[in-house]
Design a protein around this motif. Sequence first.
Motif, PDB file in Angstrom:
ATOM      1  N   ALA A  69       0.842  -1.207   0.000  1.00  0.00           N
ATOM      2  CA  ALA A  69       0.000   0.000   0.000  1.00  0.00           C
ATOM      3  C   ALA A  69       0.871   1.250   0.000  1.00  0.00           C
ATOM      4  O   ALA A  69       0.577   2.247  -0.661  1.00  0.00           O
ATOM      5  CB  ALA A  69      -0.924  -0.011   1.211  1.00  0.00           C
ATOM      6  N   ARG A  71       3.881   1.490  -1.243  1.00  0.00           N
ATOM      7  CA  ARG A  71       4.442   1.652  -2.578  1.00  0.00           C
ATOM      8  C   ARG A  71       3.422   2.286  -3.528  1.00  0.00           C
ATOM      9  O   ARG A  71       3.761   3.116  -4.395  1.00  0.00           O
ATOM     10  CB  ARG A  71       4.916   0.288  -3.113  1.00  0.00           C
ATOM     11  N   GLU A  72       2.155   1.878  -3.389  1.00  0.00           N
ATOM     12  CA  GLU A  72       1.106   2.477  -4.232  1.00  0.00           C
ATOM     13  C   GLU A  72       0.950   3.979  -3.941  1.00  0.00           C
ATOM     14  O   GLU A  72       0.791   4.803  -4.855  1.00  0.00           O
ATOM     15  CB  GLU A  72      -0.218   1.759  -3.985  1.00  0.00           C
ATOM     16  N   ASP A  73       1.036   4.345  -2.619  1.00  0.00           N
ATOM     17  CA  ASP A  73       0.938   5.772  -2.259  1.00  0.00           C
ATOM     18  C   ASP A  73       2.093   6.565  -2.892  1.00  0.00           C
ATOM     19  O   ASP A  73       1.928   7.689  -3.386  1.00  0.00           O
ATOM     20  CB  ASP A  73       0.958   5.936  -0.749  1.00  0.00           C
ATOM     21  N   GLN A  75       3.733   5.811  -5.542  1.00  0.00           N
ATOM     22  CA  GLN A  75       3.520   5.921  -6.983  1.00  0.00           C
ATOM     23  C   GLN A  75       2.548   7.041  -7.307  1.00  0.00           C
ATOM     24  O   GLN A  75       2.725   7.810  -8.268  1.00  0.00           O
ATOM     25  CB  GLN A  75       3.002   4.583  -7.535  1.00  0.00           C
ATOM     26  N   ARG A  76       1.516   7.165  -6.490  1.00  0.00           N
ATOM     27  CA  ARG A  76       0.544   8.243  -6.712  1.00  0.00           C
ATOM     28  C   ARG A  76       1.205   9.600  -6.535  1.00  0.00           C
ATOM     29  O   ARG A  76       0.955  10.545  -7.276  1.00  0.00           O
ATOM     30  CB  ARG A  76      -0.652   8.091  -5.755  1.00  0.00           C
TER      31      ARG A  76
END
Length: 432
Positions: A69, A71-73, A75-76
């Motif tokens: 999660a 890593r996703e943040d 990326q955003r």
Amino acid sequence: MGGLFSKRRTPPAAPNPSVAEIEAKNRAEQATRDAQAANELAEKIQREALERSQRMQASLDAVIAEAAAAREDAQRMRDMMTASEDRAKAAQAAAEAAAASQQEATKRVTEELQQARQAIEEARRAEAAARAEAERRWAAAEEARRRAEADRAEADRATRTAQEEARRATVGRDEAERRWKAGIQPVVTPSLEELAAAKRRIQYSEGFFHFAVAGIAGGGKSSLINAFRGLRNRDAGAAATGVTETTLTMSRYPDPNPQHPFVWFDIPGAGTLRIPDWQYFNAQGLYVFDCVIVLFDNRFTMTDTAILSNARRFQIPTYIVRSKTDQHIRNLMRDAGYDSGEDDEDDPGRRTRLYTAARQRYIEETRRSVRTNLENAGLPDQRVYIVSNDNLLSMVKGNAPRRAVDELALLTDLFTEAHVRRGRAMNSQGDH
């Protein structure tokens, strides 16, 4: 001893189990229960280790999910930064196009550019923070995984240990059952408290040499002690004697000769006490004596070999003595047809010939029988002293009997052993 010295008897009925046998069986059953308890403990440890491993795996999965999660943040945030950069570039282009005519527009563009730069910086800081948090969570997840593996390894080790203890308990139980069924008796070593108590019981005194005369009931122990002390059985201070065993408790007899620092002990005969042969040595406290004389009359028994074996274990010198030699030789002469009344009148030399033959036969059979018994018991060969109490008494009083066998050798060896060991003890005390 077999042959001419014993009678065939009907074997006794099998004895009831002794206390030692019952205790051995109880120990075997206790070992079985201990093995079962060890197995149950191993199973419990395995279950707990599995549960801990499952909990740690669940925690690891949660940490991995959180890291994903993060890593996703990140990326955003990178996408936002890219979009902001794109907007900044567009704003900069628009500002440059309108700069010539609209100063206010330039100011706004400048402000927007500054804001865009701040947004880019914030995005970079957010990305760094997100990256650091992701790395921290990944490190925590890795540490949790290592701990889970360590716990699993510890659980495996504990399981193997429990299984090994269970195996040993099972082996011990099986060995105890095998020895119990085979009739192998345990080796019992007295404690320091038992050694001290035994010495107090016999009034052990440093500077004296303590002789124990032991053997089966009716072997003539009391008469032999009287002879060693230079006393006849009827003399005052002599050990009590009788046709049946008269010694039911240990008796202590100091040597009446002040030049002999000896104390003689009349040990109750085996068979008069309700103790097994293998317990006779410890039960009588023979491990505290300076010397043990194993006396037998007709046959060499398991009690005699047990005494010798235990004395060897405690490094106590032993002497095997067969008593009543004159009686046994006379019995052999009678078996050969000797009649004192007729033969002495008709053929005076016949008595001498029969005596010589009977004496030689008696000596050879005695030594051969003892040697065989020692060999069967796994003990090294040692000399057997063949004596007559009358001859022994005569020698102690300073006389020289005509038909002695081993009396002089016995006295010489006993007294030499006593003086040598006493000298060593005194030297050892002097060194300290």
